[in-house]
Design a protein around this motif. Structure first.
Motif, PDB file in Angstrom:
ATOM      1  N   ASN A  72     -25.592   0.022 -27.884  1.00  0.00           N
ATOM      2  CA  ASN A  72     -24.890   0.076 -28.731  1.00  0.00           C
ATOM      3  C   ASN A  72     -25.219  -0.727 -30.030  1.00  0.00           C
ATOM      4  O   ASN A  72     -25.998  -1.637 -30.150  1.00  0.00           O
ATOM      5  CB  ASN A  72     -23.335  -0.005 -28.388  1.00  0.00           C
ATOM      6  CG  ASN A  72     -23.157  -1.467 -28.300  1.00  0.00           C
ATOM      7  OD1 ASN A  72     -23.905  -2.232 -27.923  1.00  0.00           O
ATOM      8  ND2 ASN A  72     -21.844  -1.742 -28.205  1.00  0.00           N
ATOM      9  N   VAL A  89     -22.839   3.144 -18.249  1.00  0.00           N
ATOM     10  CA  VAL A  89     -22.521   2.170 -19.491  1.00  0.00           C
ATOM     11  C   VAL A  89     -22.426   0.816 -18.747  1.00  0.00           C
ATOM     12  O   VAL A  89     -21.497   0.663 -18.046  1.00  0.00           O
ATOM     13  CB  VAL A  89     -21.471   2.701 -20.199  1.00  0.00           C
ATOM     14  CG1 VAL A  89     -21.307   1.628 -21.441  1.00  0.00           C
ATOM     15  CG2 VAL A  89     -21.767   4.079 -20.849  1.00  0.00           C
ATOM     16  N   PHE A 113     -24.673   5.815 -29.627  1.00  0.00           N
ATOM     17  CA  PHE A 113     -23.614   5.325 -29.623  1.00  0.00           C
ATOM     18  C   PHE A 113     -22.986   5.482 -31.167  1.00  0.00           C
ATOM     19  O   PHE A 113     -23.640   5.511 -31.936  1.00  0.00           O
ATOM     20  CB  PHE A 113     -23.556   3.762 -29.456  1.00  0.00           C
ATOM     21  CG  PHE A 113     -23.465   3.396 -27.867  1.00  0.00           C
ATOM     22  CD1 PHE A 113     -22.320   3.131 -27.045  1.00  0.00           C
ATOM     23  CD2 PHE A 113     -24.732   3.158 -27.158  1.00  0.00           C
ATOM     24  CE1 PHE A 113     -22.257   2.859 -25.890  1.00  0.00           C
ATOM     25  CE2 PHE A 113     -24.660   2.808 -25.947  1.00  0.00           C
ATOM     26  CZ  PHE A 113     -23.484   2.819 -25.182  1.00  0.00           C
ATOM     27  N   LEU A 120     -19.547   7.672 -27.063  1.00  0.00           N
ATOM     28  CA  LEU A 120     -20.972   8.016 -26.843  1.00  0.00           C
ATOM     29  C   LEU A 120     -21.411   9.377 -26.744  1.00  0.00           C
ATOM     30  O   LEU A 120     -20.618  10.289 -26.248  1.00  0.00           O
ATOM     31  CB  LEU A 120     -20.911   7.339 -25.427  1.00  0.00           C
ATOM     32  CG  LEU A 120     -22.634   7.547 -24.732  1.00  0.00           C
ATOM     33  CD1 LEU A 120     -23.862   6.470 -25.528  1.00  0.00           C
ATOM     34  CD2 LEU A 120     -22.623   7.139 -23.230  1.00  0.00           C
ATOM     35  N   SER A 122     -24.056  12.392 -25.660  1.00  0.00           N
ATOM     36  CA  SER A 122     -25.252  12.594 -24.692  1.00  0.00           C
ATOM     37  C   SER A 122     -25.762  13.861 -24.722  1.00  0.00           C
ATOM     38  O   SER A 122     -24.998  14.827 -25.088  1.00  0.00           O
ATOM     39  CB  SER A 122     -24.854  12.197 -23.070  1.00  0.00           C
ATOM     40  OG  SER A 122     -23.786  13.163 -22.841  1.00  0.00           O
TER      41      SER A 122
END
Length: 656
Positions: A72, A89, A113, A120, A122
Motif C-alpha cells: 500500500n 492482506v 491500493f 483494494l 483486484s
C-alpha cells in the motif's frame, strides 16, 4: 555482488535466492523504493530490504502459488493474490494477517491500493475487476467490460478514477463516484501490460506487447503520444517524481522519454533482463527482475542520465540530432492537474448500479468460521527480528528514509543528517565492536551511574535575567581582564550567526511556499527541514489564527507536538501546549463523531479519507494523553499547563 566503480551509470546491487521454488512475482514499495515483496510457487510472500542479504519476514497462508503482490502507499500493508483467486492482506507493522478476500474464480493478475481509503482493487484471469473494503468481508463493487485477462490496475492520484489494462488490447477508465466506465482507449494492437497515471497532470501512460508506450490526455480522452522505441514488449513504466519524463524498463536497458513532441532523452544499458518493477529512491532508479528462484536488483544513477534534449521520434530514435525547443516548452502544463481530496463534509459515494455488482454473490460467500480458519493458518514468520524492528516498528525508521543512496561499489548505505552547525555523514555500515574488556569511551564511572540515570534535562526558561554561558559575577566583579571579557562575550558568536542565517533562509523558503501554495504545504516544508525552531515559528503564527486550522494540519502537527512537549526549551513546550489545546477544542468532536459514525453503504471516497485522518489523529492524541498525564505531576507553571491539558484530554479515556 558484481563489482562496479564510481563512474558507472548503472550497476547490479545484489542477487539472492528469494524462495525455495521459482519466483512468480515481485513488487517494490513505491514510497521509499527500499522495500521488496516477492511471491513464489512455494505459496509464500517474502519481504526484503534492498541491500540487506536476509529475508525480513515470510508470510504464509496461501494454499496455491502466489501470482501477484503489492504494497500500500504507506508500505505498512502488503496484499498478495494467488493462483486460486484468493487475496490475503497483511499488516507488516503488527506482523499479522488483516483479511482474507475470496471472490475471483481464477488467477489474480493485478492488485492496487487506493491512495487514501482502505480500499483494494483486484483483477483476474476471469476478466473481472473487484473493489474491496479491507475492513470488511466481501467486495463492494465489480467492474465488468474486459473480454480477456486484466493485467494492470492503477488509481488516479486523487483517488477518483481507476484505470485497467487488459490482454484484449484496451485500456479502460472507471469513475468510482459514478460506478461506470468513463472511456475506453483502443489504439494498442496487442496486450496492454502496464499503466500508470502522471503524478500531477491528467495524463495516463500505457505499455504494451505491441512494443509501444502510448500517452492519453484524460481531459480530452485522446492519444497525445506514441513512443515506439523498443524491440521487446513494454512491461514496466514509471513517471519521474516531478512528471517531467517517463522511465521505461525494457529488456536489458532503461529508456527515458519525453512527450509533446515524442522523443527519447537517453538509453542506459542495464543487465536486468526482463525487468519486473521500477521505483525511485534518492535520485536513483531501482529495477528488479527474477529468474527461477533468484531475484536481482539494479541501480541507475538518475543524476547521470539525460532528461532533456534528444530528437523527435519518427519511427526510429535519432539521438545524435539536436532537438529544436518547442515554442512553449511547458505546453503540457496547460493540462489540468489533479485536485487532491479535501476534508470538506460533502459526500461523494460510489454509485451502485445493482445488487449483483455491489455485493458478493451467494456462491462466492463463505461462512465466518471458514474465514477465521483461513486466517488462523496464515502467519508472519519474522526471520530477522533486528531488521524487522528497525524497518516496520518505528514509523520513521532510517531504513525507509529517502535520504539514502546505494553505492556502486558496495551495498552499504550512506545517510545524511543536518544539524544547525554541522553536516554529518553517517555510514550505516556496522562498526567493529570494542574488545569485551574495554568499556565504552562514553560510559560513566560505576559510582556515578545512579546519578547519570537520575539526572533529567533542565528546562531552559523562555525569559532569563542573565545570559547563558556567562558568569555574571566574574564579569561585573572585575575578576576578568578586558581581553578575557571580550572573549567571553564573543564565545559562540560565529556559530550563532551561522545558525541564525540558516534559520532565516529556511523561514524565507517556508514563506515563499505559503505564498505560492497554502499553509499545509508550508507546514510540510517546515517539518521536512528537521529543525524544530522553524516549526515553532510557524506554529506561533497559526496558533493566533484558529481559522487557518484544518484537519489536514492536525495530522502534520501532532507528531511535532510530541517533540515539542519533550523539549528542554520552555518556549517550545508552551507552543506545543497551545497547539494541542487548539486541536482538542476545535477538532476533537469532529474526530470522535467521525470514528463513532455507522459505516455507510458503498464507497464514499471523501468520507473514507476523512475517517483515515481522524483515526491517525486519535492515535496520536492518545499517545500525547499519556505524556500529558506524566507531565501533570510536575510542580510550577509547567505542571499547571499540563494539568489543564489533562482535563481537556479526559474524553480520550472514553474514546474508541
Amino acid at each position: 555482488m558484481a563489482a562496479a566503480n564510481t563512474t558507472k551509470i548503472s550497476w547490479r546491487l545484489q542477487e539472492f535466492e528469494a524462495h525455495s521454488s521459482p519466483v512468480s512475482c515481485l513488487a517494490l514499495g513505491k514510497s521509499s523504493g527500499r522495500l521488496l515483496a516477492t511471491g513464489g510457487q512455494d505459496c509464500r510472500v517474502n519481504i526484503w530490504a534492498l541491500s540487506k542479504a536476509n529475508c525480513i519476514m515470510s508470510l504464509t497462508g496461501h494454499k496455491s502459488p502466489v501470482e501477484c503482490v503489492q504494497f500500500n502507499t504507506s508500505e505498512e500493508q502488503v496484499a498478495a493474490g494467488s493462483q486460486s483467486g484468493s487475496i490475503r492482506v497483511w499488516d507488516l507493522e503488527a506482523a499479522k494477517i488483516l483479511r482474507t478476500l475470496m471472490g475471483h474464480k481464477a488467477n489474480i493478475t493485478s492488485l492496487g491500493f487506493h491512495p487514501y481509503g482502505d480500499f483494494l482493487a483486484s483483477s483476474s484471469m476471469d476478466t473481472n475487476i473487484k473493489l474491496w473494503d479491507v475492513r470488511r468481508k466481501g467486495y463492494v463493487f465489480r467492474y465488468k467490460g474486459h473480454t480477456q485477462a486484466v493485467r494492470s490496475l492503477a488509481f488516479s492520484p486523487d483517488g477518483k478514477w481507476l484505470a485497467s489494462a487488459s490482454d484484449d488490447s484496451t485500456v479502460k477508465l472507471w469513475d468510482l463516484n459514478q460506478g461506470k466506465m468513463i472511456t475506453e482507449f483502443k489504439s494498442h494492437t496487442a496486450a496492454v501490460n502496464i499503466i500508470q497515471f502522471h503524478p500531477n497532470e491528467y495524463l495516463l501512460a500505457s505499455g504494451s506487447s505491441d512494443r509501444t508506450i502510448k500517452l492519453w490526455d484524460l481531459e480530452k480522452f485522446t492519444m497525445i503520444g506514441s513512443l515506439e522505441a523498443d524491440t521487446t514488449p513494454v512491461r514496466s513504466v514509471f513517471f519521474s517524481s516531478d512528471g517531467s519524463c517517463l522511465y521505461s524498463g525494457a529488456t536489458d536497458c532503461l529508456r527515458i522519454f519525453g512527450w509533446e513532441p515524442d522523443r527519447c532523452f537517453d538509453v542506459v544499458p542495464v543487465g536486468w533482463g526482463k525487468v519486473s518493477d521500477l521505483a525511485v529512491c534518492n535520485q536513483q532508479l531501482i529495477g528488479v527482475s527474477h529468474q527461477l528462484s533468484s531475484v536481482s536488483s539494479y541501480v541507475v544513477d538518475l543524476k547521470r542520465v539525460k532528461k532533456s534534449g534528444g530528437s523527435v521520434i519518427q519511427g526510429i530514435i535519432q539521438d545524435n540530432q539536436p532537438l529544436a525547443e518547442p515554442k512553449d516548452p511547458k505546453g503540457s502544463a496547460l493540462r489540468r492537474n489533479y485536485e487532491r481530496p479535501t476534508t470538506t463534509c460533502s459526500s461523494q459515494r460510489v454509485k451502485q448500479s445493482s445488487d449483483a455488482d455491489r455485493r458478493s454473490p451467494e456462491g462466492e460467500r463463505r461462512s465466518p468460521s471458514e474465514d477465521e480458519a483461513d486466517e488462523k493458518v496464515s502467519s508472519a514468520e519474522i526471520h530477522n527480528a533486528e531488521d524487522f524492528k528497525e524497518i516496520f516498528q518505528p514509523k520513521n525508521a532510517i531504513c525507509r528514509s529517502q535520504h539514502h543512496s546505494f553505492c556502486p561499489s558496495s551495498s552499504h548505505l550512506l545517510s545524511f543528517s543536518i544539524t544547525p552547525s554541522v553536516l554529518h555523514l553517517v555510514s550505516c555500515e556496522k562498526r567493529p565492536a570494542p574488545p569485551a574488556s574495554a568499556p565504552p569511551a562514553s560510559a560513566p564511572h560505576p559510582q556515578n551511574l545512579v546519578t547519570a540515570v537520575k539526572s533529567k534535562p533542565k528546562i531552559i526558561p523562555s525569559s532569563r535575567n542573565e545570559p547563558i554561558g556567562l558568569n555574571v559575577a566574574d564579569f561585573l566583579g572585575g575578576a576578568l581582564s578586558d581581553e578575557e571579557s571580550l572573549s567571553q562575550l564573543k564565545k559562540g558568536h560565529d556559530t550563532m550567526c551561522v545558525m541564525l542565517r540558516s534559520r532565516h533562509k529556511n523561514l524565507e523558503t517556508v514563506r515563499s511556499v505559503w505564498a505560492r501554495e497554502d499553509i499545509k504545504s508550508a507546514l510540510a516544508a517546515a517539518v521536512s527541514m528537521n529543525d524544530l525552531s522553524i516549526v515553532v515559528d510557524i506554529l506561533n503564527i497559526i496558533n493566533l489564527q484558529p481559522s487557518l486550522w484544518k484537519l489536514d494540519l492536525c495530522t502534520t502537527i501532532l507528531p511535532q507536538i510530541d517533540q515539542l512537549l519533550h523539549s528542554k526549551y520552555e518556549s517550545y513546550i508552551q507552543t506545543g501546549c497551545t497547539s494541542l489545546k487548539l486541536i482538542m477544542k476545535h477538532f476533537w468532536m469532529l474526530i470522535s463523531d467521525t470514528l463513532k459514525a455507522t459505516p455507510s453503504v458503498g464507497v464514499d471516497i471523501t468520507r473514507e479519507e476523512r475517517h483515515q485522518k481522524c483515526r491517525a489523529c486519535c492515535k496520536q492524541l492518545k499517545n500525547l494523553s499519556h505524556l500529558v498525564k506524566n507531565k501533570a505531576a510536575q510542580v510550577g507553571r509547567h505542571g499547571s499547563a499540563f494539568r489543564e491539558l489533562q482535563l481537556l484530554m479526559a474524553p480520550l479515556d472514553d474514546s474508541l
